[in-house]
Design a protein around this motif. Structure first.
Motif: not given
Length: 479
Positions: A451-455, A462-464
Motif C-alpha cells: 500500500l505504501l509503495r503503490y500509494g 497524480m501530481m505530475i
C-alpha cells in the motif's frame, strides 16, 4: 524529441517492444536498431544535425583504429591532435564563433577604434557539447593505451548516439558504455522496474518541481530593478531548484531508460544540495562532467601534485573551462570563477576532502553544524546561479544589488508561489529520506508494505498530471 513530449510517449514504447521482442536474440541487430532509433530521436529536431554527429563519429572511429595500429609516439600524437582538432573545432565554430567575434569587436571599440558588427546565423546543434566530449574520451583513452579500439562501426556509432543520454548526458566514458554494446543483453524484470521508478522520479523533478519553479523564476528575472528583494530571493532560490529538477530530472529519465534497455549509465547527481561545502557539491553535481574535466584536464595539468601556485592555477583553469563549456557568455565564466574562489579556501586549508561520507548517515536529522553547513553551501551556490541565469554580467549585478532592498516584506507574487514552495519542501524531504540510494524513491522498492509503495507511485503520478506544464524544454539542451 523531448522526453516530456507526446512523440516520445509513442516512440519509446515502440522501440522497447521491437528491441526486446524482435531483436533480443541478435546482438548486432539490437545495436543496429539502437543506432537507427537514436538517429531518429536526434534527427527529430533537425535532420541536418545528423550529418554532424555522423561525421564526428566517423572521424573518431577512424582515429581509434589508427591509434591502435600505430606505435610511433609522434604519429600517435598527430592522430590524437586530429581528433581533438576536429572535435574542438566543430564545437568552437558552432558554439563560440559569434562570442569571440563579438568580444573582439567590443574590445576594439573600447580602445577607441570603430569595428563593424559581424556575426553568423548559426544554429547550435543540440547536445554537441555532450557527444563531443564522449567521442574525445574514446580517442584519449586509446592514446593512453587504457583501452583498445573497436572494429565494429555500428557499436561505436550506437555508443556515440545512444539516445537516452545523447542530448544532455550523462557524458558517458567509452570505457564504461561501449563494452556494454558487446555483451548479450537479457531482459531483467527487477532492473526494468528500477528503471521505471527512476523515470517516474525524473518526470516528477522536471514536470512538478522544475517547470513550476520556472514560472516565478521568469517573473523575478524579467525586470529585477523594479521588484522587492524578497521576490528576487525567491526567484534565485527557485532557480536553484529549477535547474536541479530540470537537469537532474533529465539524468534520471535517461538512466532509467537505459536500464529498461539493459544498459547501466553512470550516475550524474548525488543529492548536491545536501553538500556541506563547495568541494562536496562538485563531487555531487553533474558528476559526469566534473570527473571528465578532472581526468582529462586537471590531472594532465598536474592536478594538486605540483607547487601550490600551479595547483591554484589548475583549480581556476578547471572551473573557468567548466563555466565556458556551458555557454558562450561571460556570465558562465564568472559563474565558474566564483566557484573557484569558493573552492580555494578549502584547498589552501586542506579541507576539500573532509566531507566524503554521507551527511547524517546514522541519524534521521543533520546536526546543527551540518545543517548550517548545508544551508551556507546552498546559499553560496544560489548566488552563483544568478550569473548562470542572467543574460549578461551587468544584469546579474543589478539582480544581486536589489536583493537587500525590501527583503522582509511580503512577496509580490500570486498565491501559487506558496504551492510551489510546498512542493519544494516535499521534494527535499523525499530526497533526504532516500539520500542513501541512487535516487530518492528507490528505497520504496524495498518496502514490505504494498500500500505504501503503490500509494507513493500513485501520488507522484497524480501530481505530475495535476502540475505538469506543457512545452517546457530542458535547460541543458542549450549547452
Amino acid at each position: 524529441m523531448l522526453f516530456n513530449s507526446f512523440e516520445f510517449l509513442i516512440f519509446f514504447p515502440v522501440v522497447f517492444l521491437l528491441y526486446w521482442c524482435v531483436f533480443q536474440k541478435h546482438l548486432k541487430a539490437q545495436n543496429a536498431f539502437i543506432l537507427v532509433a537514436s538517429y531518429v530521436f536526434y534527427g527529430w529536431w533537425d535532420w541536418r544535425f545528423l550529418g554532424l554527429i555522423a561525421f564526428s563519429s566517423l572521424v573518431d572511429y577512424w582515429i581509434g583504429l589508427k591509434l591502435g595500429q600505430e606505435e610511433d609516439d609522434f604519429k600517435r600524437k598527430v592522430y590524437l591532435g586530429i581528433s581533438l582538432g576536429v572535435n574542438l573545432g566543430l564545437l568552437g565554430f558552432f558554439k563560440y564563433f559569434n562570442f569571440f567575434i563579438d568580444s573582439t569587436i567590443q574590445a576594439i571599440n573600447a580602445l577607441g577604434f570603430q569595428a563593424n558588427e559581424y556575426s553568423l546565423q548559426l544554429i547550435l546543434p543540440v547536445g554537441i557539447s555532450f557527444y563531443t566530449f564522449q567521442t574525445m574520451s574514446y580517442t584519449i583513452d586509446i592514446y593512453r593505451k587504457q583501452m583498445v579500439p573497436t572494429k565494429d562501426p555500428v557499436a561505436f556509432f550506437a555508443y556515440v548516439s545512444f539516445f537516452p543520454q545523447l542530448v544532455a548526458g550523462p557524458i558517458e566514458r567509452a570505457s564504461n558504455l561501449l563494452p556494454q554494446f558487446f555483451k548479450q543483453r537479457v531482459f531483467d524484470y527487477t532492473k526494468a522496474m528500477d528503471g521505471m521508478r527512476q523515470i517516474l522520479w525524473g518526470f516528477f523533478m522536471k514536470l512538478v518541481i522544475a517547470d513550476n519553479c520556472a514560472v516565478f523564476v521568469d517573473q523575478a528575472f524579467k525586470n529585477p530593478e523594479s521588484q522587492p528583494g524578497i521576490n528576487l530571493l525567491i526567484g534565485a532560490i527557485f532557480f536553484s531548484f529549477q535547474i536541479y529538477g530540470d537537469f537532474g530530472g533529465y539524468s534520471n529519465i535517461a538512466i532509467g531508460t537505459g536500464k529498461l534497455l539493459g544498459f547501466d549509465l553512470m550516475r550524474n547527481f548525488a543529492y548536491p544540495y545536501f553538500s556541506r561545502d563547495i568541494a562536496e557539491f562538485w563531487r555531487r553535481w553533474h558528476i559526469s562532467l566534473s570527473t571528465w574535466f578532472r581526468d582529462y584536464v586537471y590531472i594532465p595539468l598536474g592536478g594538486s601534485k605540483v607547487s601550490r601556485g600551479l595547483a591554484i592555477r589548475n583549480i581556476f583553469i578547471i572551473f573557468l573551462v567548466s563555466g565556458f563549456w556551458h555557454g558562450a557568455n561571460w556570465t558562465f565564466i564568472v559563474w565558474g570563477g566564483l566557484n573557484a574562489i569558493y573552492f580555494l579556501p578549502l584547498y589552501l586549508s586542506n579541507k576539500n576532502r573532509i566531507n566524503t561520507d554521507l551527511v547524517a548517515e546514522n541519524s534521521m536529522l543533520p546536526s546543527i553544524k551540518e545543517f548550517s553547513q548545508i544551508l551556507t553551501t546552498f546559499l553560496l551556490t544560489t548566488l552563483t546561479w544568478v550569473f548562470f541565469r542572467s543574460p549578461d554580467v551587468g544584469f546579474a549585478l543589478v539582480y544581486l544589488k536589489g536583493l537587500p532592498i525590501d527583503l522582509f516584506q511580503f512577496p509580490k507574487m500570486n498565491e501559487r508561489v506558496f504551492l510551489v514552495l510546498f512542493l519544494i519542501i516535499l521534494f527535499v524531504l523525499l530526497e533526504w529520506k532516500g539520500r542513501k540510494y541512487e535516487f530518492a524513491i528507490q528505497k520504496i522498492a524495498f518496502s514490505k508494505h504494498r500500500l505504501l509503495r503503490y500509494g507513493l507511485y500513485y501520488s507522484i503520478t497524480m501530481m505530475i498530471f495535476l502540475f505538469a506544464r506543457r512545452g517546457q524544454e530542458f535547460i541543458y539542451f542549450q549547452f
